[in-house]
Design an enzyme around this catalytic site. Structure first.
Site, mmCIF file in Angstrom:
data_model
loop_
_atom_site.group_PDB
_atom_site.id
_atom_site.type_symbol
_atom_site.label_atom_id
_atom_site.label_comp_id
_atom_site.label_asym_id
_atom_site.label_seq_id
_atom_site.Cartn_x
_atom_site.Cartn_y
_atom_site.Cartn_z
ATOM 1 N N GLU A 170 1.603 -0.349 -4.877
ATOM 2 C CA GLU A 170 0.572 0.626 -5.247
ATOM 3 C C GLU A 170 1.265 1.932 -5.636
ATOM 4 O O GLU A 170 1.682 2.702 -4.777
ATOM 5 C CB GLU A 170 -0.400 0.881 -4.082
ATOM 6 C CG GLU A 170 -1.563 1.754 -4.533
ATOM 7 C CD GLU A 170 -2.245 2.531 -3.419
ATOM 8 O OE1 GLU A 170 -3.295 3.134 -3.695
ATOM 9 O OE2 GLU A 170 -1.743 2.570 -2.288
ATOM 10 N N ASP A 177 0.835 -1.200 0.000
ATOM 11 C CA ASP A 177 0.000 0.000 0.000
ATOM 12 C C ASP A 177 0.874 1.256 0.000
ATOM 13 O O ASP A 177 1.906 1.309 0.668
ATOM 14 C CB ASP A 177 -0.871 -0.021 1.273
ATOM 15 C CG ASP A 177 -1.847 1.129 1.332
ATOM 16 O OD1 ASP A 177 -2.790 1.141 0.516
ATOM 17 O OD2 ASP A 177 -1.657 2.027 2.177
#
Ligand code: NAG
Ligand code: NAG
Length: 494
Positions: free
Chosen positions: A241, A204
């Protein structure tokens, strides 16, 4: 100077040992993001559905302790309190059992991991019962103290790389990944998950961390656990990401040497095309020609948990379960085309973009229910159980590594192509019927269209297609069809 060279050498070794292999079991493909599912439900889904249907992998929601927020929004799981493996999806024992059962069913697990930051102010206790004081950057259950964080500042300018990586994303306390203690805590957390049998990670907010620091952390990861069927020496698959739609200081190419990236341009482009804002015929060079990263560096998707609710990148053209028809068509294209590593979004239905998953009592996550046509109920959408999607995973598995061949288009919104001599697909997104004799590349025979139905014993519940000895077949897709797609493959021969 010598020190700099040594560090450069370590970084190089880390890059050299990074790898981009998904570690899928042979003959399988297709990852599904089971957003907010509980571990016991996922274990059963691997055994009852994902394994038997040929899915290769699943992405889980974050596994580590998160801040408990009022109203239990989905995004509370992106606010870590500690690396204890207890969340609303279950505890460590349940997670470990899930990974084992899924690996036994041939389905690999990829964990959504968050180590750019810890919980923002207001997140004073977590799902494992730990307490924290984000306002003083104190997370005793790790433990992290203010020494482990970057100074407080807000990200306001995405043209300033230092700010994007050293300041706080929406008030989330920004960990300093250049700190060796932070590197150790993060790599211990990831290595613990590798011990439990996971195959890789979705990192993330990778764009908000320095690539060199990520290289050090990835370089410290163990090889995958051979006790779970991974080949000796297998490296974890890493997908970072990185939202790069162009026009910002940070580019995905800074990360593609370290692992794959989430290719948001794929989501944006495929949405525009199947919404009719761009022509299907332009897809003849689908891939890097569209500005995507290389195939093995691109995790591709129609939508993800962020952009389906207007967060992150992609904007209004992103296709979601709320427009099911064109989401199915776009998903069929993604799964039919050889480019990238496709991930299917499996959603819960929502009306409010903060809304968390279905619950039994406002707190505990509810299990999905299943209908006789395989679809889900109880507030769960389960796109991965839509026939037009799971049958295209089987199509991709039948196609294997066969090249894209026999590309045809009518110069507009009718296209078809084959995957070698193993599979063939046609699309009609025009206002005109498609009625053409097309080259399928397939051996002569009668095939079942796996979009309008499926093979059941020796018969087909949908349309059938007869391929002649010259490989050609008469293909019809009405302009008013609910499914403007027709797909046949060697495993659906009658
Ligand atoms: C292709 O589709 C268009 C409609 O978009 C139609 O007008 C045209 O006749 C078709 N062309 C061919 C060669 O079939
Ligand atoms: C395409 O074929 C169908 C089925 O044979 C027929 O009903 C339809 O009129 C045809 N459309 C065109 C444009 O020829």
């Amino acid at each position: 100077m010598f020190l700099t060279k040594t560090l450069g050498c370590i970084a190089f070794l880390a890059i050299a040992s990074a790898q981009f292999n998904t570690n899928y079991v042979g003959g399988r493909s297709g990852m599904v993001h089971l957003f907010e599912w509980k571990w016991d439900d996922i274990a059963a889904e691997c055994e009852n559905f994902l394994g038997p249907q040929g899915y290769a992998g699943l992405q889980v929601s974050p596994v580590n302790e998160n801040a408990v927020k009022s109203g239990r929004p989905w995004w509370e799981r992106y606010q870590p309190i500690s690396y204890k493996l207890t969340t609303r999806s279950g505890n460590e024992e349940q997670f470990a059992s899930m990974v084992r059962r899924c690996n036994n069913a041939g389905v690999r697990t990829y964990v959504d991991v968050i180590f750019n930051h810890m919980a923002a102010d207001g997140g004073t206790y977590g799902t494992a019962g730990s307490t924290a004081s984000p306002s003083s950057k104190s997370y005793p259950a790790v433990p992290y103290s203010s020494l482990d964080f970057n100074p407080t500042c807000a990200i306001t300018n995405y043209n300033d790389a230092d700010q994007v990586r050293n300041c706080e994303l929406v008030g989330l306390r920004d960990l300093n990944q250049g700190n060796s203690y932070v590197q150790e805590k993060v790599s211990d957390f990831l290595n613990h998950l590798i011990d439990l049998g996971v195959a890789g990670f979705r990192v993330d907010a990778a764009k908000h961390m320095w690539p060199a620091d990520l290289g050090v952390i990835y370089g410290r990861l163990k090889n995958l656990n051979t006790d779970h069927g991974f080949a000796s020496g297998s490296r974890p698959y890493i997908v970072q990401e990185v939202i790069d739609m162009g026009g910002e200081a940070i580019s995905k190419t800074e990360y593609t040497g370290l692992g794959a990236i989430t290719e948001f341009r794929h989501s944006d482009s495929i949405g525009k095309i199947f919404r009719g804002k761009d022509k299907l015929t332009y897809m003849s060079n689908w891939g890097t020609g569209w500005g995507f990263a290389a195939s093995d560096r691109s995790l591709v998707f129609v939508d993800n948990h962020d952009n389906q609710r207007g967060h992150g990148a992609g904007g209004a053209d992103v296709l979601t379960y709320k427009v099911p028809k064109h989401t199915r068509w776009a998903s069929a294209f993604m799964l039919a085309h050889p480019f990238g590593t496709p991930r299917v979004m499996s959603s819960f239905s929502f009306t409010d973009t903060d809304q968390g998953p279905p619950t039994t009592d406002g707190q505990n996550i509810a299990s999905p229910t299943f209908n006789s046509d395989k679809s889900c109920g109880g507030g769960w959408v389960c796109e991965h159980r839509w026939r037009q999607i799971y049958n295209m995973v089987a199509f991709r598995n039948a196609a294997g590594d066969a090249d894209l061949q026999n590309w045809w288009s009518n110069g507009s919104n009718q296209i078809s192509f084959s995957r070698g001599n193993r599979a063939f697909v046609a699309f009609n997104n025009d206002n005109y019927d498609l009625n053409s004799s097309l080259q399928t590349g397939l051996p002569a025979g009668t095939y079942c269209d796996v979009i309008s139905g499926e093979k059941s014993g020796s018969s087909c519940t949908g349309k059938t297609v007869t391929v002649g000895s010259d490989g050609r077949a008469s293909i019809s897709i009405s302009s008013s069809a609910d499914d403007g797609v027709l797909a046949i493959h060697v495993n659906a021969m009658l």
